[in-house]
Structures are given as C-alpha cells and as structure tokens.
Motif scaffolding. Structure first.
Motif, PDB file in Angstrom:
ATOM      1  N   ARG A  66       0.827  -1.203   0.000  1.00  0.00           N
ATOM      2  CA  ARG A  66       0.000   0.000   0.000  1.00  0.00           C
ATOM      3  C   ARG A  66       0.865   1.257   0.000  1.00  0.00           C
ATOM      4  N   SER A  67       1.931   1.226   0.789  1.00  0.00           N
ATOM      5  CA  SER A  67       2.832   2.372   0.856  1.00  0.00           C
ATOM      6  C   SER A  67       3.512   2.606  -0.485  1.00  0.00           C
ATOM      7  N   MET A  68       3.993   1.536  -1.109  1.00  0.00           N
ATOM      8  CA  MET A  68       4.637   1.679  -2.422  1.00  0.00           C
ATOM      9  C   MET A  68       3.660   2.177  -3.466  1.00  0.00           C
ATOM     10  N   ASN A  69       2.444   1.652  -3.450  1.00  0.00           N
ATOM     11  CA  ASN A  69       1.444   2.085  -4.430  1.00  0.00           C
ATOM     12  C   ASN A  69       1.131   3.566  -4.311  1.00  0.00           C
ATOM     13  N   ALA A  70       1.322   4.119  -3.114  1.00  0.00           N
ATOM     14  CA  ALA A  70       1.111   5.554  -2.895  1.00  0.00           C
ATOM     15  C   ALA A  70       2.361   6.370  -3.207  1.00  0.00           C
ATOM     16  N   ASP A  71       3.418   5.681  -3.683  1.00  0.00           N
ATOM     17  CA  ASP A  71       4.699   6.343  -3.970  1.00  0.00           C
ATOM     18  C   ASP A  71       5.251   7.017  -2.717  1.00  0.00           C
ATOM     19  N   ASN A  72       5.094   6.323  -1.597  1.00  0.00           N
ATOM     20  CA  ASN A  72       5.504   6.863  -0.303  1.00  0.00           C
ATOM     21  C   ASN A  72       6.925   6.459   0.048  1.00  0.00           C
ATOM     22  N   THR A  73       7.727   7.427   0.437  1.00  0.00           N
ATOM     23  CA  THR A  73       9.075   7.172   0.920  1.00  0.00           C
ATOM     24  C   THR A  73       8.996   6.812   2.398  1.00  0.00           C
ATOM     25  N   SER A  74       9.539   5.643   2.770  1.00  0.00           N
ATOM     26  CA  SER A  74       9.384   5.157   4.139  1.00  0.00           C
ATOM     27  C   SER A  74      10.663   4.508   4.644  1.00  0.00           C
ATOM     28  N   GLY A  75      10.724   4.342   5.967  1.00  0.00           N
ATOM     29  CA  GLY A  75      11.886   3.739   6.608  1.00  0.00           C
ATOM     30  C   GLY A  75      11.536   2.474   7.360  1.00  0.00           C
TER      31      GLY A  75
END
Length: 211
Positions: A110-119
């Motif tokens: 879900r985070s990747m699909n939102a193009d979200n940069t995460s740690g």
C-alpha cells in the motif's frame, strides 16, 4: 521550533527565497509511539522501540514546494540519514510523499502504491522468513514508483512498470553513480539496491549494508 516548521503553508515560495533544510531526530514517544506500537512495530521485532528515532525533516515535492515529512530509523543511523536527506534537499531532488508507513497499516504494498518514501517497518524480506533491513530501521525506500523493484518481468509496485527501463531519465528516478546514490554513500555510508549483483534490482532501496 518544529511546530512552526510544520505550519509552513504548502504554497510556492516567493521568487528569490532560498529555503533552508530543517530536520531533527527524537525518541519514539507519545502519540507516535501509540501509532507505531502494534502496527509497524510489535513484540518479537529485532529492535526495540527505544532504539528507534523519529526524523522530522523538510523535502522538495514534485510540485516544487517544500514539505515536511517523517521517517523512522535506528538511532545509530539517524544523523547519517538526516545528512543524506539534507543533501537531497540542497539538490532539490523531488520526493512524492514521506509519511509513516503506519498510515498504510504498515502494509509495504500500500505504501509503495502511494509512492511513499518510508523507513522502519518490522517485516520480513518478501517471500522469506528473514528480517528485512527495514525491520532494523536501517533502510529507506525512496520514490517507489519511479524506482521500483525489478526482477525479470516482475515489477513492484505495478505502477512502476514504465520506470523499469532504467535508460529512461525522469524526475525522481535514481541512477547508478548519481547524486542521490552518492549522498547516501557519503553521508550515511549506505548502499543502493539498484547495484545488487543479481538479476533483481531494488531501485528504491537504500540500506546500511546494501541489502
């Protein structure tokens, strides 16, 4: 001070204004601890909440506006990551969004699909029972759509398919030896998943051991 920073409106800055990078780290506590505990962190994770740090920092968005985001990393990596992100800010490297992965229920897809940069995210390497470097707070995924995981015909996230061709040059993409790769190498000592010695490449992925 950070409250004032977060209050900066997401509007185009006046011509000639040169915004400065702002960022700091702090222990995981209060509502952030409540949000993470039971989501991206849970009992049995390879690191404790007390070893993690919340980074709050400014970054340039694809809209040409300065935004403020959050990352969680291991305490030992906090200074290096802040230094790398400061370098990206000075380069005006665009980042789509930077929200805690808990906003996506700690779901990496879900985070990747939102193009979200995460740690930090206490999870296994996909398809294995081996802890990801994200589970140690020692990895960051940067602009996942523009920098997808590619293995043969498999591309993750699916929206990253147009960017699987790395001869392409588009905003937010990362390429071997470019300023983004150098920033993480020089400032944090981190390696890039785009240079893995295998058929698979994880172009979004930076980590302390390069895996």
């Amino acid at each position: 001070m950070l409250t004032a920073l977060l209050a900066i409106a997401a509007t185009t800055l006046p011509a000639g204004d040169r915004p400065t990078f702002e960022g700091h780290s702090e222990p995981i506590r209060g509502h952030i601890e409540e949000r993470i505990d039971g989501s991206s962190w849970h009992p049995g994770c390879p690191v404790g909440l007390d070893t993690l740090r919340l980074l709050e920092l400014s970054y340039w968005g694809f809209d040409g506006v300065v935004h403020h985001g959050r990352l969680v990393v291991h305490e030992a990596e906090a200074d290096g990551v802040l230094a790398a992100m400061k370098r990206l800010f000075h380069l005006r490297y665009p980042i789509r969004r930077m929200e805690l992965i808990d906003r996506y229920d700690a779901d990496d897809h879900r985070s990747m699909n939102a193009d979200n940069t995460s740690g930090f995210n206490c999870r296994f390497v996909a398809g294995t029972s081996r802890w990801s470097m994200h589970a140690y707070g020692r990895a960051i995924d940067l602009n996942p759509i523009e920098n997808p995981y590619v293995s043969g015909s498999h591309v993750s996230p699916p929206a990253g398919a147009p960017y699987a061709d790395r001869s392409r040059h588009a905003r937010g993409m990362i390429h071997a030896g470019d300023a983004v790769v150098k920033a993480f190498a020089k400032k944090a000592g981190w390696g890039w998943g785009g240079s893995w010695p295998s058929d698979a490449r994880d172009y979004q992925h930076f980590s302390s051991n390069g895996t």
